[in-house]
Design an enzyme around this catalytic site. Structure first.
Site, PDB file in Angstrom:
ATOM      1  N   GLU A 201       4.736  -4.059   5.245  1.00 29.81           N
ATOM      2  CA  GLU A 201       3.734  -3.482   6.169  1.00 29.81           C
ATOM      3  C   GLU A 201       2.255  -4.392   5.545  1.00 29.81           C
ATOM      4  O   GLU A 201       1.913  -3.720   4.492  1.00 29.81           O
ATOM      5  CB  GLU A 201       3.359  -2.077   5.681  1.00 29.81           C
ATOM      6  CG  GLU A 201       4.765  -1.326   6.271  1.00 29.81           C
ATOM      7  CD  GLU A 201       4.189   0.235   6.671  1.00 29.81           C
ATOM      8  OE1 GLU A 201       4.661   0.554   8.030  1.00 29.81           O
ATOM      9  OE2 GLU A 201       3.507   0.658   6.040  1.00 29.81           O
TER      10      GLU A 201
ATOM     11  N   HIS B 105       4.224   3.900   0.258  1.00 33.14           N
ATOM     12  CA  HIS B 105       3.400   3.367   1.313  1.00 33.14           C
ATOM     13  C   HIS B 105       2.258   2.840   0.958  1.00 33.14           C
ATOM     14  O   HIS B 105       1.501   3.319  -0.167  1.00 33.14           O
ATOM     15  CB  HIS B 105       3.140   4.549   2.361  1.00 33.14           C
ATOM     16  CG  HIS B 105       2.899   4.137   3.519  1.00 33.14           C
ATOM     17  ND1 HIS B 105       1.620   4.057   3.773  1.00 33.14           N
ATOM     18  CD2 HIS B 105       3.366   3.852   4.737  1.00 33.14           C
ATOM     19  CE1 HIS B 105       1.085   3.526   5.306  1.00 33.14           C
ATOM     20  NE2 HIS B 105       2.344   3.481   5.940  1.00 33.14           N
TER      21      HIS B 105
ATOM     22  N   SER C  81       0.745  -1.460  13.229  1.00 31.97           N
ATOM     23  CA  SER C  81       0.551  -1.697  14.679  1.00 31.97           C
ATOM     24  C   SER C  81       1.583  -2.147  15.605  1.00 31.97           C
ATOM     25  O   SER C  81       1.470  -2.894  16.622  1.00 31.97           O
ATOM     26  CB  SER C  81      -0.507  -2.619  14.887  1.00 31.97           C
ATOM     27  OG  SER C  81      -1.815  -2.266  14.162  1.00 31.97           O
TER      28      SER C  81
ATOM     29  N   ASN D  91       6.585   6.968  11.385  1.00 32.27           N
ATOM     30  CA  ASN D  91       5.883   7.810   9.948  1.00 32.27           C
ATOM     31  C   ASN D  91       4.569   8.589  10.694  1.00 32.27           C
ATOM     32  O   ASN D  91       3.514   7.959  11.102  1.00 32.27           O
ATOM     33  CB  ASN D  91       5.310   6.723   9.225  1.00 32.27           C
ATOM     34  CG  ASN D  91       4.353   7.287   8.021  1.00 32.27           C
ATOM     35  OD1 ASN D  91       4.350   8.323   7.897  1.00 32.27           O
ATOM     36  ND2 ASN D  91       3.804   6.184   7.436  1.00 32.27           N
TER      37      ASN D  91
ATOM     38  N   LYS E 197       2.489  10.363   9.487  1.00 31.27           N
ATOM     39  CA  LYS E 197       1.491  10.742   8.429  1.00 31.27           C
ATOM     40  C   LYS E 197       0.920  11.781   8.423  1.00 31.27           C
ATOM     41  O   LYS E 197       1.786  12.728   8.659  1.00 31.27           O
ATOM     42  CB  LYS E 197       0.355   9.471   8.889  1.00 31.27           C
ATOM     43  CG  LYS E 197       1.075   8.028   8.798  1.00 31.27           C
ATOM     44  CD  LYS E 197      -0.160   6.976   8.918  1.00 31.27           C
ATOM     45  CE  LYS E 197       0.472   5.835   8.909  1.00 31.27           C
ATOM     46  NZ  LYS E 197      -0.234   4.533   8.862  1.00 31.27           N
TER      47      LYS E 197
ATOM     48  N   GLY F 150      -2.753   0.157  11.500  1.00 30.92           N
ATOM     49  CA  GLY F 150      -3.744   0.954  12.182  1.00 30.92           C
ATOM     50  C   GLY F 150      -4.980   0.168  12.896  1.00 30.92           C
ATOM     51  O   GLY F 150      -5.858   1.043  13.205  1.00 30.92           O
TER      52      GLY F 150
ATOM     53  N   GLU G 139      -0.829   3.531   1.838  1.00 29.29           N
ATOM     54  CA  GLU G 139      -1.838   4.437   1.787  1.00 29.29           C
ATOM     55  C   GLU G 139      -1.716   5.276   0.494  1.00 29.29           C
ATOM     56  O   GLU G 139      -2.632   5.706   0.140  1.00 29.29           O
ATOM     57  CB  GLU G 139      -1.661   5.344   3.091  1.00 29.29           C
ATOM     58  CG  GLU G 139      -2.091   4.518   4.275  1.00 29.29           C
ATOM     59  CD  GLU G 139      -1.542   5.098   5.666  1.00 29.29           C
ATOM     60  OE1 GLU G 139      -1.060   6.060   5.703  1.00 29.29           O
ATOM     61  OE2 GLU G 139      -1.894   4.222   6.458  1.00 29.29           O
TER      62      GLU G 139
HETATM   63  P1  13P Z   1       0.569   1.802  12.552  1.00 30.53           P
HETATM   64  O1  13P Z   1       1.807   1.635  13.388  1.00 30.53           O
HETATM   65  O2  13P Z   1      -0.431   3.125  12.923  1.00 30.53           O
HETATM   66  O3  13P Z   1      -0.333   0.648  12.506  1.00 30.53           O
HETATM   67  O4  13P Z   1       0.860   2.302  11.054  1.00 30.53           O
HETATM   68  C1  13P Z   1       2.106   1.503  10.362  1.00 30.53           C
HETATM   69  C2  13P Z   1       2.380   2.434   9.211  1.00 30.53           C
HETATM   70  O5  13P Z   1       1.685   2.503   8.185  1.00 30.53           O
HETATM   71  C3  13P Z   1       3.806   2.737   9.239  1.00 30.53           C
HETATM   72  O6  13P Z   1       4.090   3.500   8.029  1.00 30.53           O
END
Ligand code: 13P
Length: 255
Positions: free
Chosen positions: A170, A98, A216, A12, A14, A176, A100
């Protein structure tokens, strides 16, 4: 991970990468994947790079996914993108719900339900994200939140449809932050999620549906996660932005 569920790793990206950067990254992943087998790989760039990544991976084992969508087919929905447009751009997958999008853009369980239904009826595979925040975990309601996310997403769907979905657990506190859930914490929630599938549908559905872990994931923790029975893959943010790091993850999963 068990034998009948093929591992699936998705990157992803982002809100990262220009078109030129996206194309270069996709080409590098494509080249690296020529030597790697036994794993489904999906790249999810921003909308602006879908077409470029699609042509960069065309004819390869690497699949394309989008990061979001809208459930209507077309119309006056400024800023939105339909399933038909995503398929036209070459997508096979779409991330839905997601954290976010839930926390920053008002995504609701009802929205996740409608989006995943529209994706399935268009023939796109939804990657449906579920997971609790740190506050929810500390309050002891992580399972309730995951249950709500799951039930909200699958309401009204058949077992056949649910098996086509890829779920991604997640935990928001691990995204992150560099703070991965331990293999044990991830496995425990994956098993819970699989239990919900059995409760809402049947054992075949529970055993046949893939669940990714996200938060992560890095080359040095992916193998441990993947040895766990109910972890079938990973949804990767930061570590999917560099070809060598992402390919290292894929090599460890395949090996
Ligand atoms: P990270 O791998 O940067 O922690 O992000 C995970 C994520 O949100 C994947 O959709």
């Amino acid at each position: 991970m068990t034998e009948h569920r093929r591992p699936i790793i998705a990157g992803n990206w982002k809100m990262h990468k220009t078109v030129a950067e996206a194309k270069a990254l996709a080409e590098a992943v494509r080249r690296g994947m020529e030597a790697i087998g036994g794993v489904d790989v999906v790249l999810c760039p921003p909308f602006t790079s879908l077409a470029a990544v699609s042509s960069a991976i065309s004819g390869s084992k690497v699949a394309l996914g989008a990061q979001d969508m809208y459930w209507e087919a077309e119309g006056a929905f400024t800023g939105e993108v339909s399933t038909g447009m995503l398929m036209d751009a070459g997508c096979k997958y779409v991330i839905v719900g997601h954290s976010e999008r839930r926390s920053s853009f008002g995504e609701t369980n009802e929205g996740v339900r409608r989006k995943s239904a529209a994706a399935l009826s268009a023939g796109l595979c939804p990657i449906v994200c579920v997971g609790e925040t740190l506050e929810e975990r500390e309050k002891g309601i992580a399972h309730d939140v995951v249950r709500e996310h799951f039930v909200g997403a699958v309401e009204g769907k058949s077992a056949e449809d649910v098996r086509k979905i890829v779920f991604a657990y997640e935990p928001v506190w691990a995204i992150g932050t560099g703070k991965t859930a331990t293999d044990e914490q991830a496995q425990e929630m994956h098993a819970f999620l699989r239990g919900l599938m059995e409760e809402s549908y049947d054992l075949d559905t529970a055993l046949g549906t893939r669940i990714q872990y996200g938060g992560s994931v890095k080359p040095d923790n992916v193998a441990g996660l993947m040895t766990r029975e109910d972890i079938d893959g990973a949804l990767i943010g930061g570590a999917s932005l560099k070809a060598d790091v992402f390919l290292e993850i894929l090599t460890r999963v395949a090996g």
